[in-house]
Motif scaffolding. Sequence first.
Motif, PDB file in Angstrom:
ATOM      1  N   ILE A 185      -7.811   9.120  33.101  1.00 46.65           N
ATOM      2  CA  ILE A 185      -7.208   8.733  34.149  1.00 46.65           C
ATOM      3  C   ILE A 185      -7.919   7.523  34.404  1.00 46.65           C
ATOM      4  N   TYR A 187      -9.709   4.761  36.785  1.00 50.50           N
ATOM      5  CA  TYR A 187     -10.141   4.516  38.478  1.00 50.50           C
ATOM      6  C   TYR A 187     -11.124   2.973  37.961  1.00 50.50           C
ATOM      7  N   HIS A 206      -9.424  18.107  46.110  1.00 51.25           N
ATOM      8  CA  HIS A 206      -8.792  19.129  45.866  1.00 51.25           C
ATOM      9  C   HIS A 206      -8.902  20.771  44.683  1.00 51.25           C
ATOM     10  N   ASP A 208      -7.794  22.801  41.432  1.00 57.16           N
ATOM     11  CA  ASP A 208      -7.408  22.690  40.209  1.00 57.16           C
ATOM     12  C   ASP A 208      -5.380  23.059  39.629  1.00 57.16           C
ATOM     13  N   LEU A 215     -13.122  18.888  31.125  1.00 55.00           N
ATOM     14  CA  LEU A 215     -12.877  17.616  31.798  1.00 55.00           C
ATOM     15  C   LEU A 215     -14.014  16.853  31.220  1.00 55.00           C
ATOM     16  N   LEU A 223     -17.742  12.496  40.831  1.00 52.37           N
ATOM     17  CA  LEU A 223     -17.548  13.394  40.527  1.00 52.37           C
ATOM     18  C   LEU A 223     -19.130  14.373  41.167  1.00 52.37           C
ATOM     19  N   HIS A 262     -13.233  19.617  44.329  1.00 47.37           N
ATOM     20  CA  HIS A 262     -13.870  18.727  44.049  1.00 47.37           C
ATOM     21  C   HIS A 262     -13.193  17.050  44.691  1.00 47.37           C
ATOM     22  N   ARG A 285     -14.184   3.442  35.994  1.00 47.14           N
ATOM     23  CA  ARG A 285     -14.330   4.667  35.615  1.00 47.14           C
ATOM     24  C   ARG A 285     -13.523   5.070  34.898  1.00 47.14           C
ATOM     25  N   SER A 287     -11.817   9.161  32.700  1.00 45.14           N
ATOM     26  CA  SER A 287     -11.687  10.086  32.521  1.00 45.14           C
ATOM     27  C   SER A 287     -11.138  10.529  31.899  1.00 45.14           C
ATOM     28  N   VAL A 289      -9.103  15.005  30.719  1.00 43.74           N
ATOM     29  CA  VAL A 289      -8.842  16.030  31.511  1.00 43.74           C
ATOM     30  C   VAL A 289      -8.011  17.148  30.835  1.00 43.74           C
ATOM     31  N   PHE A 291      -6.033  20.296  31.006  1.00 47.62           N
ATOM     32  CA  PHE A 291      -5.522  20.855  32.064  1.00 47.62           C
ATOM     33  C   PHE A 291      -4.824  22.149  31.285  1.00 47.62           C
TER      34      PHE A 291
HETATM   35  O1  LIG Z   1     -12.410  12.183  37.272  1.00 52.81           O
HETATM   36  C1  LIG Z   1     -12.745  13.183  37.566  1.00 52.81           C
HETATM   37  O2  LIG Z   1     -13.944  13.448  36.959  1.00 52.81           O
HETATM   38  C2  LIG Z   1     -12.152  14.094  37.909  1.00 52.81           C
HETATM   39  C3  LIG Z   1     -10.777  14.368  37.679  1.00 52.81           C
HETATM   40  C4  LIG Z   1      -9.934  15.379  38.693  1.00 52.81           C
HETATM   41  O3  LIG Z   1     -10.450  16.637  39.182  1.00 52.81           O
HETATM   42  C5  LIG Z   1      -8.605  16.314  38.265  1.00 52.81           C
HETATM   43  O4  LIG Z   1      -7.688  15.248  37.331  1.00 52.81           O
HETATM   44  O5  LIG Z   1      -8.250  17.049  39.129  1.00 52.81           O
END
Ligand SMILES: O=C(O)CCC(=O)C(=O)O
Length: 367
Positions: A185, A187, A206, A208, A215, A223, A262, A285, A287, A289, A291
Motif C-alpha cells: 500500500i 498512501y 474498517h 479486517d 502488518l 494508523l 481501525h 507512507r 505499508s 500487509v 492477510f
Molecule cells: O496501512 C495501514 O497501516 C493499515 C492498512 C489496513 O488496515 C488494511 O489494508 O487493512
Amino acid sequence: MPIIDFAALNGDWKQREEARNQLDMGFQTYGFVYLENHSVPQRMVDDAFVWARRLFSLPLDVKLQAKHPAKNTPENHRGYIADSIEHDTQPIFDGNEIQKPRATFLERKETFEMGNPFPESEAGLNIWIPEERLPGFRAFQELWWTECIKLQQSLLRVFGDVLGLQDEDLLCRQQSRNDAHVSLIHYPSMSLAPLHSHQQRPPNAHTDIGGLTLLFQDEVGGLEIHDDSVFKPVIPKRGTVVLNVGEMLERQTNGRWKSALHQFTAPREAMMQEGFKPDCDVVDRFSIVYFGQPDPKVLINALPGCEIDGKWMPNLGDFWSDAVSSYNWLDGRLKAEFYVSKDTTEEEARATERRWDPPSTWVNVYD
Ligand SMILES: O=C(O)CCC(=O)C(=O)O
Ligand SMILES: [Fe+2]
C-alpha cells in the motif's frame, strides 16, 4: 498495546506462559499487538519497503499493465489498484447502507494485490508488472511470501495452545493452502487539512476480513485503532510487526478475540490542534500487509474448545450462519468493498451494489 516477544512465545515454560498470556490479553482488549524479535529478518523487511517504493514510483501506464480486473472475486483480487478507487468497510451488506461510505469520498491510496504465488496452492494467478519494467520484483515477492507464511504458521500453532483448542494444530491445518493475501500500500502525500477535519481518511475505518493479519508499517505513522470509545494511534516501532485479528478469527474464537475497527489518518503529531498547519502536506507512507485467511472451504464457526465461553457480539452475529465458508465470507465482503470509481463501468458498479445474502446452504465453490 502490548509488545510480545516472539522468542518468548516459544521460550522456556515460564517465558512462554507469560508471553502467551500477554498475547491473549492483547487480542481480547485491543485486537492488536506488536510482535518483536520475530522470524522475518529486518534486512528483508527493509528490502520489502524498497521494492514497494520502486513499484509505486513507476509511471502510471506501466503500473496499469498489471491492472486489477474489475471482477471482484477473491481469486481475481490481484494486481494494481490506482489511487481513489477502493472503499474499505465494516461488514455492511445492505445495498443502501453500503452507499453511505461510498457517498463520502474515495480513499487516497494505491495498492498492489497478490495471492499465493506458488502454483500448488491453486490460488488465483497473480498479475505482475512486466518483468523487464521491474526486474527482480516477482522473485523478491516469492521469498517474502515464504517468510510471511513461516511466521503466520508458527503463530497459528501458538494460538492453538493459547485458545486451549483440543487440536492445537487445527488453525494451521485450516490454512494448509496458505491462501493468504498480500497488499502493498502507498498512501500518497496529501494535504493535511481534509485529514484534520476528518473529511478524508486514506482507508476508511474498517475491520479486517480474514484470520490473522501481519502488518508491516514504515516509520511515518497514522494508523489508529478504536478501543470501543476513541481511536488511538498505533505508533510505528521499528523491528516489530503489528498483529491483528480479522473477522473470521474473531468468529472462530467465539468473540474472545476482538476484530478491532481501525483507520489510517495523518500522524498523531500532525493531527494535534496545537501544531496544526492547514497548508501543510503529510508525507507519503507505505505499508505491507499479509492477510492470513482459512482455506476456502473451511466453515467459519466457533472452534472446538471455544464454543462455551465465548461472548460473541450480536451486531456481527446477524451476518453469520453455520454455513458460511471462508470463501463466501471473503467473496461477500470484497464485493461490498469494491468498486465505484471513475473508470468502473456502470455495469460493473451495478454488479457490486447487489445485496449479498449469506448462503443458507454450503456451496462447494471449487467443484
Ligand atoms: O496501512 C495501514 O497501516 C493499515 C492498512 C489496513 O488496515 C488494511 O489494508 O487493512
Ligand atoms: Fe485493515
